[in-house]
Design a protein around this motif. Structure first.
Motif, PDB file in Angstrom:
ATOM      1  N   GLY A 249      40.648  40.147  34.772  1.00  0.00           N
ATOM      2  CA  GLY A 249      41.806  40.735  34.950  1.00  0.00           C
ATOM      3  C   GLY A 249      42.019  41.766  36.086  1.00  0.00           C
ATOM      4  N   ASP A 250      43.043  42.150  36.280  1.00  0.00           N
ATOM      5  CA  ASP A 250      43.089  43.265  37.422  1.00  0.00           C
ATOM      6  C   ASP A 250      42.393  44.552  36.889  1.00  0.00           C
ATOM      7  OD1 ASP A 250      44.833  41.581  38.918  1.00  0.00           O
ATOM      8  OD2 ASP A 250      46.581  42.251  37.874  1.00  0.00           O
ATOM      9  N   VAL A 251      41.914  45.216  37.830  1.00  0.00           N
ATOM     10  CA  VAL A 251      41.255  46.343  37.414  1.00  0.00           C
ATOM     11  C   VAL A 251      42.109  47.626  36.871  1.00  0.00           C
ATOM     12  CG1 VAL A 251      39.724  48.364  38.413  1.00  0.00           C
ATOM     13  CG2 VAL A 251      39.682  45.961  39.502  1.00  0.00           C
ATOM     14  N   GLN A 252      41.741  48.065  35.654  1.00  0.00           N
ATOM     15  CA  GLN A 252      42.200  48.926  35.103  1.00  0.00           C
ATOM     16  C   GLN A 252      41.829  50.456  35.471  1.00  0.00           C
ATOM     17  OE1 GLN A 252      44.939  48.153  33.064  1.00  0.00           O
ATOM     18  NE2 GLN A 252      44.384  46.300  34.002  1.00  0.00           N
ATOM     19  N   PRO A 253      42.793  51.391  35.377  1.00  0.00           N
ATOM     20  CA  PRO A 253      42.218  52.948  36.031  1.00  0.00           C
ATOM     21  C   PRO A 253      41.257  53.421  35.489  1.00  0.00           C
ATOM     22  CG  PRO A 253      44.620  52.760  35.306  1.00  0.00           C
ATOM     23  CD  PRO A 253      44.109  51.233  34.973  1.00  0.00           C
ATOM     24  N   ASP A 254      40.998  53.304  33.974  1.00  0.00           N
ATOM     25  CA  ASP A 254      39.820  53.726  33.280  1.00  0.00           C
ATOM     26  C   ASP A 254      38.669  52.768  33.199  1.00  0.00           C
ATOM     27  OD1 ASP A 254      41.094  52.292  31.778  1.00  0.00           O
ATOM     28  OD2 ASP A 254      40.964  53.861  29.911  1.00  0.00           O
ATOM     29  N   GLN A 255      38.639  51.836  34.118  1.00  0.00           N
ATOM     30  CA  GLN A 255      37.645  50.645  33.616  1.00  0.00           C
ATOM     31  C   GLN A 255      36.446  51.074  34.431  1.00  0.00           C
ATOM     32  OE1 GLN A 255      38.981  46.887  34.532  1.00  0.00           O
ATOM     33  NE2 GLN A 255      36.965  45.803  34.737  1.00  0.00           N
ATOM     34  N   ALA A 256      35.143  51.448  33.800  1.00  0.00           N
ATOM     35  CA  ALA A 256      33.977  51.626  34.136  1.00  0.00           C
ATOM     36  C   ALA A 256      33.099  50.758  34.607  1.00  0.00           C
ATOM     37  CB  ALA A 256      33.265  52.588  33.215  1.00  0.00           C
ATOM     38  N   VAL A 257      33.353  49.469  33.985  1.00  0.00           N
ATOM     39  CA  VAL A 257      32.332  48.461  34.625  1.00  0.00           C
ATOM     40  C   VAL A 257      33.305  47.136  35.192  1.00  0.00           C
ATOM     41  CG1 VAL A 257      30.693  46.528  33.693  1.00  0.00           C
ATOM     42  CG2 VAL A 257      30.567  48.948  32.776  1.00  0.00           C
ATOM     43  N   GLN A 258      32.870  46.806  36.438  1.00  0.00           N
ATOM     44  CA  GLN A 258      33.733  45.805  36.849  1.00  0.00           C
ATOM     45  C   GLN A 258      33.054  44.607  37.024  1.00  0.00           C
ATOM     46  OE1 GLN A 258      35.980  46.768  40.503  1.00  0.00           O
ATOM     47  NE2 GLN A 258      36.245  48.869  39.524  1.00  0.00           N
ATOM     48  N   ALA A 259      33.250  43.252  37.094  1.00  0.00           N
ATOM     49  CA  ALA A 259      32.711  42.017  37.601  1.00  0.00           C
ATOM     50  C   ALA A 259      32.938  41.942  39.002  1.00  0.00           C
ATOM     51  CB  ALA A 259      33.133  40.933  36.589  1.00  0.00           C
ATOM     52  N   VAL A 260      31.835  42.025  39.860  1.00  0.00           N
ATOM     53  CA  VAL A 260      31.974  41.972  41.218  1.00  0.00           C
ATOM     54  C   VAL A 260      30.851  40.786  41.596  1.00  0.00           C
ATOM     55  CG1 VAL A 260      31.663  42.880  43.509  1.00  0.00           C
ATOM     56  CG2 VAL A 260      32.473  44.422  41.383  1.00  0.00           C
ATOM     57  N   PRO A 261      31.285  39.495  42.026  1.00  0.00           N
ATOM     58  CA  PRO A 261      33.040  39.026  42.070  1.00  0.00           C
ATOM     59  C   PRO A 261      33.414  38.697  40.447  1.00  0.00           C
ATOM     60  CG  PRO A 261      31.455  37.354  42.792  1.00  0.00           C
ATOM     61  CD  PRO A 261      30.410  38.385  42.406  1.00  0.00           C
ATOM     62  N   GLY A 262      34.478  38.583  40.455  1.00  0.00           N
ATOM     63  CA  GLY A 262      35.374  38.200  39.289  1.00  0.00           C
ATOM     64  C   GLY A 262      36.387  39.030  38.811  1.00  0.00           C
ATOM     65  N   GLN A 263      36.235  40.256  39.199  1.00  0.00           N
ATOM     66  CA  GLN A 263      37.514  41.051  38.873  1.00  0.00           C
ATOM     67  C   GLN A 263      38.717  40.723  39.527  1.00  0.00           C
ATOM     68  OE1 GLN A 263      36.185  43.710  36.658  1.00  0.00           O
ATOM     69  NE2 GLN A 263      38.418  43.397  36.034  1.00  0.00           N
ATOM     70  N   GLY A 264      39.842  40.617  38.656  1.00  0.00           N
ATOM     71  CA  GLY A 264      41.142  40.226  39.504  1.00  0.00           C
ATOM     72  C   GLY A 264      41.153  38.678  40.052  1.00  0.00           C
TER      73      GLY A 264
END
Length: 341
Positions: free
Chosen positions: A152-167
């Protein structure tokens, strides 16, 4: 409006591939055969092409599912590719998000992520796959929702992101043969694929439950049910039944706890199985459609009429690669006649 309601809709046909390793062949041969089939499937107009995760099975080559998907995607141009499925309990959701985020980044708009909650293997291999076995039944819904957040789209308090993958919003499907995954798919508003190619017992009950309890979501506004079935086609019913004996033998060996390479077909199965084994295998494979083009047409039309499926996925474990290509070509020849109103 009435015209729209009565308009016939062509039902897509898709492919499930376990990348079978026939007796005498190696995994490399199976991968090349899978690419060849995928390229033909694209030409013949199949909707999508999925690979299934299995482990410690010497007749199935698709264990590293995302890696093999990348190989097939590089050799095709428009065919949708995905997992049917990734067995999520074997993996950290972030790892799967990164893998399928990578695939979606390289081949945008062509990647599906189908998820199952079974291990896809035996207990010992499951222990070798996982760092710990402390999870419970609640882990699967939580892991699915974690994956949704990574895509999904990155959330303001999202500490861990999937890179690539996010959004990237990679489409998530749930797979199963029981009420559990159907209930979860309905609750989360996800498309659902039923595994009637090896566990057909609850097909109609599961489809009804899924449709009656479906909650619309951003991904799916209406329920979308895919039904997977074995189809073995040849130029005659007799030839198709002969080819089908390879899959029947595979199921015999699986029930005996000795899975191996896909065996060549045989003229007579009666010397190979006991009465109990025959009953068990025939029950598991009873929805298989085996025969010539006319038999296949009737079988698929009957399946569609009985299930009202939105999509039909075809699995075909056939020993000889050219015979396997011919089987999928025959099936593709009847796809324009699979419509529902």
């Amino acid at each position: 409006m009435d015209d729209e309601m009565t308009e016939n809709t062509q039902v897509p046909l898709s492919v499930l591939d376990l990348s079978p390793i026939p007796q005498g062949a190696k995994a490399r041969d199976a991968f090349h055969a899978s690419l060849d089939l995928a390229q033909h499937a694209e030409k013949w107009g199949y909707q999508r092409y999925w690979l299934a995760e299995h482990h410690n099975m010497t007749g199935i080559g698709s264990a590293a599912t995302s890696v093999l998907l990348g190989y097939l995607a590089a050799g095709t141009t428009s065919l949708r590719l995905g997992s049917g499925g990734v067995m999520l309990p074997n993996h950290a959701p972030l790892v799967i998000a990164e893998q399928f985020g990578t695939l979606e980044s390289l081949y945008p708009g062509r990647i599906d992520l189908g998820l199952g909650r079974a291990p896809g293997t035996d207990q010992r291999t499951m222990m070798a796959l996982r760092r710990h076995l402390s999870g419970d039944v609640d882990d699967f819904p939580r892991d699915v929702q974690e994956l949704q957040r990574y895509f999904g789209d990155v959330q303001p308090d999202q500490a861990v992101q999937a890179v690539p993958g996010q959004g990237l919003h990679v489409p998530i499907w749930l797979l199963g043969s029981s009420l559990y995954s159907a209930q979860l798919a309905a609750k989360l508003g996800l498309p659902f694929a039923f595994a009637s190619h090896f566990a057909p017992d609850m097909l109609f009950q599961v489809l009804n439950l899924y449709r009656e309890n479906f909650t619309p979501s951003a991904q799916c506004q209406q329920p979308y049910a895919l039904v997977c079935v074995n189809v073995i086609a040849a130029d005659s019913d007799r030839d198709a039944r002969f080819l089908f004996t390879s899959m029947q033998q595979q199921f015999i060996n699986l029930r005996r706890g000795s899975p191996g390479p896909l065996p060549p077909p045989v003229d007579n199965l009666h010397a190979l199985w006991s009465a109990g084994e025959q009953y068990g295998v025939e029950q598991a494979l009873r929805m298989s459609i085996v025969g010539s083009e006319g038999t296949i047409r009737h079988g698929l039309q009957t399946l569609l009429r009985e299930t009202d499926a939105d999509e039909i996925m075809v699995n075909g474990q056939i020993f000889d690669h050219q015979a396997r290509l011919r089987s999928f070509e025959i099936v593709a020849g009847v796809k324009n006649e699979l419509v529902k109103g």
